[in-house]
Enzyme design. Structure first.
Site, PDB file in Angstrom:
ATOM      1  N   TYR A  79      51.740  43.070  34.034  1.00  0.00           N
ATOM      2  CA  TYR A  79      50.941  42.685  32.859  1.00  0.00           C
ATOM      3  C   TYR A  79      51.539  43.248  31.573  1.00  0.00           C
ATOM      4  O   TYR A  79      51.507  42.613  30.528  1.00  0.00           O
ATOM      5  CB  TYR A  79      49.479  43.098  33.061  1.00  0.00           C
ATOM      6  N   ASP A 117      46.599  34.012  27.132  1.00  0.00           N
ATOM      7  CA  ASP A 117      47.583  34.448  26.120  1.00  0.00           C
ATOM      8  C   ASP A 117      47.035  34.507  24.698  1.00  0.00           C
ATOM      9  O   ASP A 117      47.732  34.982  23.801  1.00  0.00           O
ATOM     10  CB  ASP A 117      48.833  33.531  26.181  1.00  0.00           C
ATOM     11  N   HIS A 150      39.435  32.571  32.137  1.00  0.00           N
ATOM     12  CA  HIS A 150      40.152  33.563  32.957  1.00  0.00           C
ATOM     13  C   HIS A 150      40.410  34.856  32.213  1.00  0.00           C
ATOM     14  O   HIS A 150      41.201  35.686  32.669  1.00  0.00           O
ATOM     15  CB  HIS A 150      41.484  32.980  33.477  1.00  0.00           C
ATOM     16  N   SER A 224      48.319  22.401  36.354  1.00  0.00           N
ATOM     17  CA  SER A 224      48.602  21.805  37.664  1.00  0.00           C
ATOM     18  C   SER A 224      47.306  21.424  38.370  1.00  0.00           C
ATOM     19  O   SER A 224      47.325  20.866  39.457  1.00  0.00           O
ATOM     20  CB  SER A 224      49.406  22.800  38.514  1.00  0.00           C
ATOM     21  N   ASN A 248      50.591  15.977  30.751  1.00  0.00           N
ATOM     22  CA  ASN A 248      51.264  16.960  31.597  1.00  0.00           C
ATOM     23  C   ASN A 248      52.724  16.565  31.803  1.00  0.00           C
ATOM     24  O   ASN A 248      53.062  15.383  31.758  1.00  0.00           O
ATOM     25  CB  ASN A 248      50.551  17.085  32.947  1.00  0.00           C
ATOM     26  N   ALA A 266      53.445  18.494  25.880  1.00  0.00           N
ATOM     27  CA  ALA A 266      52.206  18.568  25.091  1.00  0.00           C
ATOM     28  C   ALA A 266      52.533  18.673  23.605  1.00  0.00           C
ATOM     29  O   ALA A 266      51.858  18.060  22.769  1.00  0.00           O
ATOM     30  CB  ALA A 266      51.389  19.780  25.530  1.00  0.00           C
TER      31      ALA A 266
HETATM   32  C1  BV8 Z   1      36.839  32.343  42.559  1.00  0.00           C
HETATM   33  C2  BV8 Z   1      44.277  34.936  35.271  1.00  0.00           C
HETATM   34  C3  BV8 Z   1      34.956  32.912  43.835  1.00  0.00           C
HETATM   35  C4  BV8 Z   1      45.122  36.069  35.665  1.00  0.00           C
HETATM   36  C5  BV8 Z   1      44.286  33.223  37.007  1.00  0.00           C
HETATM   37  C6  BV8 Z   1      41.158  32.194  48.803  1.00  0.00           C
HETATM   38  C7  BV8 Z   1      40.681  33.444  48.411  1.00  0.00           C
HETATM   39  C8  BV8 Z   1      39.989  33.642  47.218  1.00  0.00           C
HETATM   40  C9  BV8 Z   1      39.797  32.565  46.368  1.00  0.00           C
HETATM   41  C10 BV8 Z   1      40.305  31.341  46.755  1.00  0.00           C
HETATM   42  C11 BV8 Z   1      40.966  31.135  47.963  1.00  0.00           C
HETATM   43  N1  BV8 Z   1      41.345  29.813  48.026  1.00  0.00           N
HETATM   44  C12 BV8 Z   1      40.933  29.183  46.915  1.00  0.00           C
HETATM   45  C13 BV8 Z   1      40.298  30.090  46.156  1.00  0.00           C
HETATM   46  C14 BV8 Z   1      39.731  29.859  44.885  1.00  0.00           C
HETATM   47  C15 BV8 Z   1      40.789  30.319  43.879  1.00  0.00           C
HETATM   48  C16 BV8 Z   1      41.750  29.159  43.695  1.00  0.00           C
HETATM   49  O1  BV8 Z   1      41.403  28.193  43.070  1.00  0.00           O
HETATM   50  N2  BV8 Z   1      42.959  29.272  44.281  1.00  0.00           N
HETATM   51  C17 BV8 Z   1      43.912  28.173  44.179  1.00  0.00           C
HETATM   52  C18 BV8 Z   1      45.334  28.734  44.017  1.00  0.00           C
HETATM   53  C19 BV8 Z   1      43.796  27.308  45.411  1.00  0.00           C
HETATM   54  N3  BV8 Z   1      40.074  30.619  42.679  1.00  0.00           N
HETATM   55  C20 BV8 Z   1      39.680  31.879  42.450  1.00  0.00           C
HETATM   56  O2  BV8 Z   1      39.953  32.831  43.140  1.00  0.00           O
HETATM   57  C21 BV8 Z   1      38.803  32.018  41.234  1.00  0.00           C
HETATM   58  N4  BV8 Z   1      37.640  32.760  41.587  1.00  0.00           N
HETATM   59  O3  BV8 Z   1      36.975  31.322  43.194  1.00  0.00           O
HETATM   60  O4  BV8 Z   1      35.859  33.246  42.807  1.00  0.00           O
HETATM   61  C22 BV8 Z   1      33.915  33.958  43.794  1.00  0.00           C
HETATM   62  C23 BV8 Z   1      32.622  33.603  43.424  1.00  0.00           C
HETATM   63  C24 BV8 Z   1      31.654  34.576  43.419  1.00  0.00           C
HETATM   64  C25 BV8 Z   1      31.969  35.908  43.732  1.00  0.00           C
HETATM   65  C26 BV8 Z   1      33.286  36.264  44.050  1.00  0.00           C
HETATM   66  C27 BV8 Z   1      34.271  35.284  44.088  1.00  0.00           C
HETATM   67  C28 BV8 Z   1      39.547  32.782  40.154  1.00  0.00           C
HETATM   68  C29 BV8 Z   1      40.779  32.005  39.732  1.00  0.00           C
HETATM   69  C30 BV8 Z   1      41.391  32.684  38.508  1.00  0.00           C
HETATM   70  C31 BV8 Z   1      42.708  33.305  38.871  1.00  0.00           C
HETATM   71  N5  BV8 Z   1      43.332  33.815  37.657  1.00  0.00           N
HETATM   72  N6  BV8 Z   1      44.785  33.716  35.872  1.00  0.00           N
HETATM   73  C32 BV8 Z   1      46.493  35.984  35.054  1.00  0.00           C
HETATM   74  O5  BV8 Z   1      46.777  35.112  34.207  1.00  0.00           O
HETATM   75  O6  BV8 Z   1      47.298  36.855  35.411  1.00  0.00           O
HETATM   76  S1  BV8 Z   1      44.847  31.753  37.593  1.00  0.00           S
HETATM   77  C33 BV8 Z   1      46.282  31.245  36.859  1.00  0.00           C
HETATM   78  O7  BV8 Z   1      46.436  29.886  37.301  1.00  0.00           O
HETATM   79  C34 BV8 Z   1      46.275  31.132  35.353  1.00  0.00           C
HETATM   80  O8  BV8 Z   1      45.028  31.385  34.742  1.00  0.00           O
HETATM   81  C35 BV8 Z   1      46.626  29.690  35.130  1.00  0.00           C
HETATM   82  O9  BV8 Z   1      46.166  29.190  33.955  1.00  0.00           O
HETATM   83  C36 BV8 Z   1      45.920  29.107  36.274  1.00  0.00           C
HETATM   84  C37 BV8 Z   1      46.166  27.690  36.603  1.00  0.00           C
HETATM   85  O10 BV8 Z   1      47.539  27.462  36.524  1.00  0.00           O
HETATM   86  P1  BV8 Z   1      48.026  26.454  35.373  1.00  0.00           P
HETATM   87  O11 BV8 Z   1      47.479  26.916  34.089  1.00  0.00           O
HETATM   88  O12 BV8 Z   1      47.704  25.083  35.791  1.00  0.00           O
HETATM   89  O13 BV8 Z   1      49.567  26.731  35.343  1.00  0.00           O
HETATM   90  P2  BV8 Z   1      50.667  26.097  36.289  1.00  0.00           P
HETATM   91  O14 BV8 Z   1      51.937  26.822  36.053  1.00  0.00           O
HETATM   92  O15 BV8 Z   1      50.115  26.005  37.679  1.00  0.00           O
HETATM   93  O16 BV8 Z   1      50.812  24.587  35.778  1.00  0.00           O
HETATM   94  C38 BV8 Z   1      51.336  24.352  34.495  1.00  0.00           C
HETATM   95  C39 BV8 Z   1      51.454  22.841  34.355  1.00  0.00           C
HETATM   96  O17 BV8 Z   1      51.929  22.566  33.028  1.00  0.00           O
HETATM   97  C40 BV8 Z   1      52.452  22.219  35.309  1.00  0.00           C
HETATM   98  O18 BV8 Z   1      51.868  21.091  35.934  1.00  0.00           O
HETATM   99  C41 BV8 Z   1      53.635  21.801  34.424  1.00  0.00           C
HETATM  100  O19 BV8 Z   1      54.228  20.587  34.840  1.00  0.00           O
HETATM  101  C42 BV8 Z   1      52.957  21.596  33.101  1.00  0.00           C
HETATM  102  N7  BV8 Z   1      53.809  21.822  31.934  1.00  0.00           N
HETATM  103  C43 BV8 Z   1      54.830  22.700  31.810  1.00  0.00           C
HETATM  104  N8  BV8 Z   1      55.348  22.618  30.549  1.00  0.00           N
HETATM  105  C44 BV8 Z   1      54.626  21.658  29.890  1.00  0.00           C
HETATM  106  C45 BV8 Z   1      53.650  21.156  30.763  1.00  0.00           C
HETATM  107  N9  BV8 Z   1      52.776  20.193  30.400  1.00  0.00           N
HETATM  108  C46 BV8 Z   1      52.881  19.709  29.148  1.00  0.00           C
HETATM  109  N10 BV8 Z   1      53.805  20.145  28.259  1.00  0.00           N
HETATM  110  C47 BV8 Z   1      54.683  21.108  28.590  1.00  0.00           C
HETATM  111  N11 BV8 Z   1      55.596  21.510  27.693  1.00  0.00           N
END
Ligand code: BV8
Ligand code: ZN
Length: 277
Positions: A79, A117, A150, A224, A248, A266
């Site tokens: 971090y 951010d 988040h 994503s 996207n 974007a």
């Molecule tokens: C919850 C903060 C329940 C930290 C983040 C097993 C165990 C536990 C939980 C789970 C599990 N399975 C599923 C879950 C649920 C889980 C989840 O969804 N997992 C996913 C992976 C399947 N969710 C959670 O755990 C959430 N909490 O469910 O709690 C609960 C309820 C009650 C009591 C207790 C518990 C919490 C989720 C939050 C996690 N924290 N971030 C940090 O930043 O360090 S997540 C992290 O991913 C970021 O926040 C990020 O924003 C987020 C999503 O990713 P994206 O933003 O989409 O980024 P990514 O790189 O993936 O995609 C970028 C896209 O942009 C791409 O498609 C790319 O093509 C595109 N791109 C690139 N450049 C450009 C562009 N587009 C346009 N222009 C460009 N120039």
């Protein structure tokens, strides 16, 4: 990049930009969901892309409470590196286009961001200040401040009590003694972000889902669409009969069901949609 030379000349893309603008123009209420992709052109690495943050680390290693208990220094090192990187980044044209959209529709355009951010806040202040300079009147940036579902990387939070504050400076993660501790209770401080397996702030999440429910249009930018519950924002709008517009770089699970799916940067597409309003 469209087939023809340069961006913005592909007739299909031109039509989709016009379609997206028409949906937004006719909407009473708009909700926007942004992800790491909107900050990519500002130099903030995305999570899952080629140069993604997760490339060198895996989510389970770092963005979880268990990782923090197991190795707080490694988590703080990651971090601290991200904070220093983000401190050098500025909003891009996509952030500013969304800030303009929200300032043009105070109370009728809600920005929900998964990003930690803080670049939407910076863009809101920049655009509001620019408008004040142009008009001489007061322009509040507030309508363009996002719901940060988040959390925010520049804030510290106590791992035991309710203490939260802006981080005072860089964290020295070279030794356990250098890690920041709570001024109130002495427990370890952590970044004020939501980790995997942690619940989102209920009030922020409720406000985001309310905005999604009330919206006629959900504009999804740079995500994503894999992380829940944030990724359900467009689904909630669509379930209420609203339209979904996706901007996207690559297709996502949302692309097939979106009313308009624009593949591209974007920073290029959002200003063009705004111009076409
Ligand atoms: C919850 C903060 C329940 C930290 C983040 C097993 C165990 C536990 C939980 C789970 C599990 N399975 C599923 C879950 C649920 C889980 C989840 O969804 N997992 C996913 C992976 C399947 N969710 C959670 O755990 C959430 N909490 O469910 O709690 C609960 C309820 C009650 C009591 C207790 C518990 C919490 C989720 C939050 C996690 N924290 N971030 C940090 O930043 O360090 S997540 C992290 O991913 C970021 O926040 C990020 O924003 C987020 C999503 O990713 P994206 O933003 O989409 O980024 P990514 O790189 O993936 O995609 C970028 C896209 O942009 C791409 O498609 C790319 O093509 C595109 N791109 C690139 N450049 C450009 C562009 N587009 C346009 N222009 C460009 N120039
Ligand atoms: Zn404390």
């Amino acid at each position: 990049m469209s087939e023809q030379d340069g961006e913005g000349t592909d007739p299909v893309e031109v039509r989709r930009v016009a379609d997206a603008a028409a949906h937004i123009r006719d909407a009473e209420r708009v909700v926007v969901l942004t992800g790491a992709g909107i900050s990519a052109e500002s130099g903030v690495p995305t999570f899952r892309g080629t140069a993604g943050l997760w490339k060198s680390f895996r989510p389970e290693e770092l963005a979880t409470p268990a990782a923090f208990v197991r190795d707080p220094r490694l988590v703080w090192e990651w971090y601290g590196w991200r904070r220093a990187l983000i401190a050098e980044c500025s909003p891009n044209a996509a952030h500013r286009a969304l800030a303009s959209l929200a300032l043009d529709r105070p109370g009728r355009c809600t920005i929900v961001t998964q990003n930690v951010d803080g670049l939407h806040h910076v863009a809101a202040r920049e655009v509001a200040t620019g408008r004040e300079a142009a008009t001489g009147g007061d322009v509040s940036p507030e309508p363009a401040f996002p719901l940060e579902v988040h959390g925010a990387i520049h804030r510290d939070r106590c791992s035991d009590c309710a203490f939260v504050d802006d981080a005072p400076g860089p964290v020295d993660a070279t030794s356990d003694l250098g890690l920041p501790s709570c001024p109130r209770c002495g427990a370890l401080l952590r970044p004020d972000v939501v980790w995997f397996g942690e619940a989102l702030d209920p009030n922020t999440l409720e406000a985001a889902m309310d905005a999604a429910h009330e919206a006629d249009v959900c504009l999804v930018v740079g995500t994503s669409a894999l992380v829940y519950p944030a990724a359900s924002v467009p689904t909630v709008t669509a379930a209420g009969g609203g339209a979904v517009i996706e901007v996207n770089l690559e297709p996502t699970p949302l692309s097939r069901s979106a009313n308009v799916s624009l593949l591209g940067r974007a920073g290029d597409l959002l200003p063009r949609i705004l111009e076409a309003l």
